[in-house]
Design a protein around this motif. Structure first.
Motif, PDB file in Angstrom:
ATOM      1  N   SER A 268       6.040  -4.287 -17.822  1.00 56.50           N
ATOM      2  CA  SER A 268       6.351  -2.667 -17.478  1.00 56.50           C
ATOM      3  C   SER A 268       4.784  -2.270 -16.867  1.00 56.50           C
ATOM      4  O   SER A 268       3.891  -2.826 -17.330  1.00 56.50           O
ATOM      5  CB  SER A 268       6.691  -2.034 -18.502  1.00 56.50           C
ATOM      6  OG  SER A 268       6.722  -0.590 -18.259  1.00 56.50           O
ATOM      7  N   GLU A 269       4.699  -1.411 -15.773  1.00 55.69           N
ATOM      8  CA  GLU A 269       3.605  -1.107 -15.390  1.00 55.69           C
ATOM      9  C   GLU A 269       3.575   0.576 -15.060  1.00 55.69           C
ATOM     10  O   GLU A 269       4.590   0.874 -14.187  1.00 55.69           O
ATOM     11  CB  GLU A 269       3.364  -1.911 -13.859  1.00 55.69           C
ATOM     12  CG  GLU A 269       1.720  -1.674 -13.509  1.00 55.69           C
ATOM     13  CD  GLU A 269       1.438  -2.733 -12.536  1.00 55.69           C
ATOM     14  OE1 GLU A 269       2.022  -3.963 -12.569  1.00 55.69           O
ATOM     15  OE2 GLU A 269       0.256  -2.530 -11.856  1.00 55.69           O
ATOM     16  N   TYR A 270       2.712   1.154 -15.393  1.00 55.18           N
ATOM     17  CA  TYR A 270       2.677   2.491 -15.035  1.00 55.18           C
ATOM     18  C   TYR A 270       1.414   2.823 -14.045  1.00 55.18           C
ATOM     19  O   TYR A 270       0.223   2.494 -14.486  1.00 55.18           O
ATOM     20  CB  TYR A 270       2.457   3.234 -16.394  1.00 55.18           C
ATOM     21  CG  TYR A 270       2.446   4.998 -16.208  1.00 55.18           C
ATOM     22  CD1 TYR A 270       3.384   5.656 -15.534  1.00 55.18           C
ATOM     23  CD2 TYR A 270       0.990   5.596 -16.178  1.00 55.18           C
ATOM     24  CE1 TYR A 270       3.210   6.936 -15.694  1.00 55.18           C
ATOM     25  CE2 TYR A 270       1.160   6.970 -16.295  1.00 55.18           C
ATOM     26  CZ  TYR A 270       1.837   7.568 -15.664  1.00 55.18           C
ATOM     27  OH  TYR A 270       1.866   8.926 -15.606  1.00 55.18           O
ATOM     28  N   LEU A 271       1.591   3.694 -13.107  1.00 51.67           N
ATOM     29  CA  LEU A 271       0.461   4.115 -12.380  1.00 51.67           C
ATOM     30  C   LEU A 271       0.526   5.554 -12.085  1.00 51.67           C
ATOM     31  O   LEU A 271       1.515   5.983 -12.004  1.00 51.67           O
ATOM     32  CB  LEU A 271       0.495   3.629 -11.108  1.00 51.67           C
ATOM     33  CG  LEU A 271       0.168   2.199 -10.726  1.00 51.67           C
ATOM     34  CD1 LEU A 271       0.187   1.781  -9.136  1.00 51.67           C
ATOM     35  CD2 LEU A 271      -1.483   1.683 -11.207  1.00 51.67           C
ATOM     36  N   ASN A 272      -0.634   6.270 -11.914  1.00 58.14           N
ATOM     37  CA  ASN A 272      -0.593   7.582 -12.013  1.00 58.14           C
ATOM     38  C   ASN A 272      -1.918   7.997 -11.135  1.00 58.14           C
ATOM     39  O   ASN A 272      -3.005   7.584 -11.180  1.00 58.14           O
ATOM     40  CB  ASN A 272      -0.817   8.386 -13.350  1.00 58.14           C
ATOM     41  CG  ASN A 272      -0.573   9.895 -13.213  1.00 58.14           C
ATOM     42  OD1 ASN A 272      -1.036  10.500 -12.089  1.00 58.14           O
ATOM     43  ND2 ASN A 272       0.411  10.410 -13.894  1.00 58.14           N
ATOM     44  N   GLY A 273      -1.661   8.632  -9.832  1.00 56.67           N
ATOM     45  CA  GLY A 273      -2.713   9.025  -9.038  1.00 56.67           C
ATOM     46  C   GLY A 273      -2.756  10.351  -8.717  1.00 56.67           C
ATOM     47  O   GLY A 273      -1.794  11.034  -8.481  1.00 56.67           O
ATOM     48  N   ARG A 274      -3.842  10.770  -7.859  1.00 60.40           N
ATOM     49  CA  ARG A 274      -4.201  12.116  -7.267  1.00 60.40           C
ATOM     50  C   ARG A 274      -4.945  12.020  -6.055  1.00 60.40           C
ATOM     51  O   ARG A 274      -5.820  11.306  -6.007  1.00 60.40           O
ATOM     52  CB  ARG A 274      -4.678  12.975  -8.167  1.00 60.40           C
ATOM     53  CG  ARG A 274      -5.804  12.403  -8.976  1.00 60.40           C
ATOM     54  CD  ARG A 274      -6.306  13.546 -10.018  1.00 60.40           C
ATOM     55  NE  ARG A 274      -5.666  14.334 -10.764  1.00 60.40           N
ATOM     56  CZ  ARG A 274      -5.568  15.485 -11.092  1.00 60.40           C
ATOM     57  NH1 ARG A 274      -6.631  16.279 -10.540  1.00 60.40           N
ATOM     58  NH2 ARG A 274      -4.821  16.279 -11.857  1.00 60.40           N
ATOM     59  N   ARG A 275      -4.431  12.847  -5.110  1.00 59.54           N
ATOM     60  CA  ARG A 275      -5.258  12.721  -3.764  1.00 59.54           C
ATOM     61  C   ARG A 275      -5.660  14.140  -3.535  1.00 59.54           C
ATOM     62  O   ARG A 275      -4.783  15.057  -2.953  1.00 59.54           O
ATOM     63  CB  ARG A 275      -4.372  12.347  -2.704  1.00 59.54           C
ATOM     64  CG  ARG A 275      -4.019  10.930  -2.934  1.00 59.54           C
ATOM     65  CD  ARG A 275      -3.322  10.324  -1.613  1.00 59.54           C
ATOM     66  NE  ARG A 275      -2.110  11.031  -1.361  1.00 59.54           N
ATOM     67  CZ  ARG A 275      -0.942  10.351  -0.862  1.00 59.54           C
ATOM     68  NH1 ARG A 275      -1.131   9.057  -0.432  1.00 59.54           N
ATOM     69  NH2 ARG A 275       0.166  10.788  -0.640  1.00 59.54           N
ATOM     70  N   PRO A 276      -6.798  14.574  -4.129  1.00 58.46           N
ATOM     71  CA  PRO A 276      -7.243  15.974  -3.759  1.00 58.46           C
ATOM     72  C   PRO A 276      -7.346  16.148  -2.292  1.00 58.46           C
ATOM     73  O   PRO A 276      -8.038  15.328  -1.554  1.00 58.46           O
ATOM     74  CB  PRO A 276      -8.800  16.015  -4.619  1.00 58.46           C
ATOM     75  CG  PRO A 276      -8.829  14.916  -5.580  1.00 58.46           C
ATOM     76  CD  PRO A 276      -7.921  13.883  -4.771  1.00 58.46           C
ATOM     77  N   GLY A 277      -7.122  17.296  -1.807  1.00 61.29           N
ATOM     78  CA  GLY A 277      -7.294  17.643  -0.602  1.00 61.29           C
ATOM     79  C   GLY A 277      -5.882  17.453   0.442  1.00 61.29           C
ATOM     80  O   GLY A 277      -5.945  18.088   1.508  1.00 61.29           O
TER      81      GLY A 277
END
Lengths: 376, 301
Positions: A268-277
């Motif tokens: 199981s693999e979880y990824l969370n990301g954010r791209r400001p702008g």
């Protein structure tokens, strides 16, 4: 141009391969062959072909992935020790470019790494970064025919594969514990350049950083547990820092007796990301994406595997993301270590959208050349 | 108080290294080599094996825990001849221990040193299955080659630990002499059994058969690494019938049920699962036990 370049690469390869494969001139075993082979890199080629039909795919042959017959990817790899201190690997990939039916050669990975330092490996070049487990795999090593939804949405089709330097050290514990620190030039179009890659700064002075901690425990002789955590940040085109963090968990079972015929993997693999702008659909100045993929692989005889994968894209839930649920089933037949045939069915439901997508795909996976040393 | 607890916890997790200073730390890839190293190294060496006696050494998984073992090793003893090619290179790389890199004194491949058989000449192709171009790697199944291997291991241990070189050499020669003497007894017993031909699953027992002048006219695998097909089994049945082969030996990591069709067709043919490595069966704990186990299987005891 790309075709000429491909031909040049192939012409460069052929003499090396021919020398490596040359049989001894007499009928007596001599040490000539090992010595000749040892002077040239190990050379191998792999290619993946697809026959697929999906309700979400078009019949446009210039817009992969498309319905019908296609070559998913082909790769040629050279690996060798450089000298007593270094080892190097070069992997060239040939894939179809979007918007054309032509295949172009690309430098998928090329790097050197140290082999003479105790407990630490330094690496420099261009390579797949250690963000989670799946990102480090090449297409021919994917557990399923395609990469998880979240990985593609956050990192693009090629994953996070950057010009980088890396240090990977074993920690002095009684279990396997490794810390990996990587610095890189953030060029991934999906994570750092947003939807308009020709907009904004491409400052080569920008730098990204990544850290991964991997722990593996032998629960008994047959069962292992691997737990990993990783995170990365890098300057994006808007002058802000895009970031991704994630965790992965893998159980592997292969019995000491009868292990040729049975094995089980839960991952199981979880990824969370954010791209400001990068504005999301709700008008927020920071686009946030996350999701989880969980899969089970069971080997039920020497050459057969059956697998299932469940994915949820859009975690945590956000009104700005068209959340998706995907189920995949796969059955694989592997005549030998060097060939495999896999049939996969995908069911994809986009929440809030009418209907759902279904995909059927048959993939062949063929390798020639040097025997691969498998990773765990 | 809390800080002290975490400090003690962290310290307890760090590997105790006191014993490692006293003994050479050897990792063998297979249990046969572990048994030989243990006897040659005696009290001056600690040794572990990566593969178990019940596992096919071609297909071991490159577990990171093996990398940890190799990270702390003074010497790795492998068969070579591509037996471990699918996993040992990954384990060695992951170990990050320059002492045990190939070419260093801490890395020893014994297979090429004991005159391997079935070295392929001419065009080598995988159309012939999972072939070993540099020779059949199952060298430890020959008791006399095992004695030679003991001597080679003693030389390397002596190079790494000169203070005990004479002990290692003495232990190796003791083992070699014992195996030579015992081989004569095993040969007599096998001759008395009347078994001259045996079918096996894979070419694992080639060296054992050659040493004791047993023919191996048929293999249940149609090609190395390829599982038996019904058509090939029918050919083997025909061969067993025409050549009057009395015995099938199935190496213990292969599926023994493949012999069912043969046994149904030819009930007089004896079929037996055998250990082909130390620890492969109860009581097979030393290298001598392995040959004794195989001789008994041929005798039908």
């Amino acid at each position: 141009m790309s075709l000429h370049r491909n031909l040049l690469v192939l012409l460069a390869i052929i003499p090396l391969t021919a020398i490596a494969e040359s049989p001894p001139t007499d009928g007596v075993a001599t040490d000539t062959k090992p010595r000749v082979k040892g002077l040239n890199p190990d050379v191998s080629a792999n290619f993946l072909g697809l026959i697929q039909h999906g309700t979400g795919f078009s019949n446009n042959r210039t817009a992969p992935p498309y319905n019908g017959l296609s070559i998913q990817e082909s790769e040629i790899q050279f690996t060798s020790d450089v000298d007593p201190y270094l080892r190097a690997s070069a992997l060239f990939a040939f894939g179809q470019e979007s918007g054309t039916t032509e295949f172009t050669a690309g430098m998928e990975e090329i790097y050197f790494e140290t082999i003479a330092l105790p407990s630490i490996t330094f690496r420099a070049g261009k390579f797949k970064l250690s963000l989670g487990k799946h990102n480090q795999l090449h297409a021919h090593g994917f557990p399923f025919i395609d990469a998880p939804l979240t990985h593609r949405a956050l990192l693009g089709d090629e994953g996070l594969n950057e010009t980088a330097i890396s240090a990977a050290a074993l920690l002095p514990f009684s279990w396997y514990s490794e810390i990996i620190l990587q610095g890189y030039s953030p060029s991934n179009e999906t994570l750092f350049l947003g939807a308009a890659p020709d907009v904004g700064s491409r400052n080569s002075g920008d730098f990204g950083g990544l850290v991964r901690l991997k722990n593996l425990f032998d629960l008994n002789d047959d069962l292992t547990l691997e737990i990993g955590a990783s995170g990365t940040r890098g300057q994006n085109q808007f002058g802000f820092r895009s970031q991704v963090y994630g965790g992965d968990l893998t159980f592997k079972w292969r019995p000491s007796e009868g292990g040729k015929y049975h094995a089980l993997v839960f991952s199981s693999e979880y990824l969370n990301g954010r791209r400001p702008g990068s504005k999301d659909s709700a008008g927020d100045e920071t686009e946030k994406l996350g999701g989880v993929a969980t899969w089970v692989q069971y080997q039920f005889s020497q050459r057969w595997w059956i697998q299932w994968r469940n994915e949820r894209f859009g975690l945590p839930r956000s009104p700005a993301i068209a959340a998706q649920n995907k189920q995949s089933g796969l059955i694989g037949f592997f005549p030998s270590e060097f060939s495999g045939f896999r049939f996969q069915y995908d069911y994809l439901k986009t929440l809030g959208a009418a209907g759902s997508d279904h995909t059927f795909a048959l993939q062949y996976n063929v390798s020639i050349g040097a025997h691969p040393a498998h990773t765990y | 108080m809390k800080t002290k607890f975490w400090f003690l916890f962290a310290m307890s997790a760090i590997v105790p290294a006191s014993d490692a200073f006293a003994k050479l730390n050897v990792i063998a890839t297979v249990t046969d080599l572990r048994a030989i190293v243990a006897e040659v190294g005696g009290e001056f060496v600690s040794v572990e094996s990566i593969a178990k006696g019940t596992q096919d050494p071609h297909y071991i998984e490159a577990k990171p825990s093996f990398m940890l073992k190799l990270n702390r090793a003074d010497l790795v003893v492998a068969i070579g001849l591509d037996l471990e090619i699918g996993w040992l290179p990954s384990v060695v790389r992951g170990a990050r221990n320059p002492r045990i890199n190939p070419g260093q004194p801490g890395f020893l491949e014994v297979g090429p040193l004991v005159n391997p058989v079935d070295v392929l000449t001419g065009k080598v192709t995988r159309a012939e299955g999972d072939v070993h171009p540099f020779g059949n790697p199952h060298v430890t199944l020959d008791p006399l080659r095992a004695g030679e291997i003991a001597v080679k291991i003693a030389e390397r241990l002596g190079q790494l630990d000169p203070g005990h070189a004479s002990d290692y050499a003495k232990n190796a020669h003791t083992l070699k002499s014992r195996l030579e003497a015992q081989t004569k007894i095993w040969k007599t017993r096998i001759d008395q059994s009347g078994v001259k031909k045996v079918v096996s699953y894979h070419k694992t027992l080639t060296y054992f058969f050659q040493r004791f002048q047993i023919e191996n006219p048929a293999i249940l695998e149609p090609k190395p690494g390829i599982p038996p097909t019904s058509g090939h089994i029918l050919e083997v049945i025909q061969l067993i019938r025409t050549q009057r082969i009395p015995l099938i030996l199935v190496e213990n990591y292969f599926d023994p049920t493949v012999t069912k069709k043969v046994r149904d067709e030819l009930p007089a043919v004896r079929s037996q699962t055998v250990a082909v490595a130390v620890d492969g069966a109860p009581g097979v704990v030393k290298i001598d036990d392995l040959y004794e186990h195989l001789v008994k299987a041929i005798e039908g005891k």
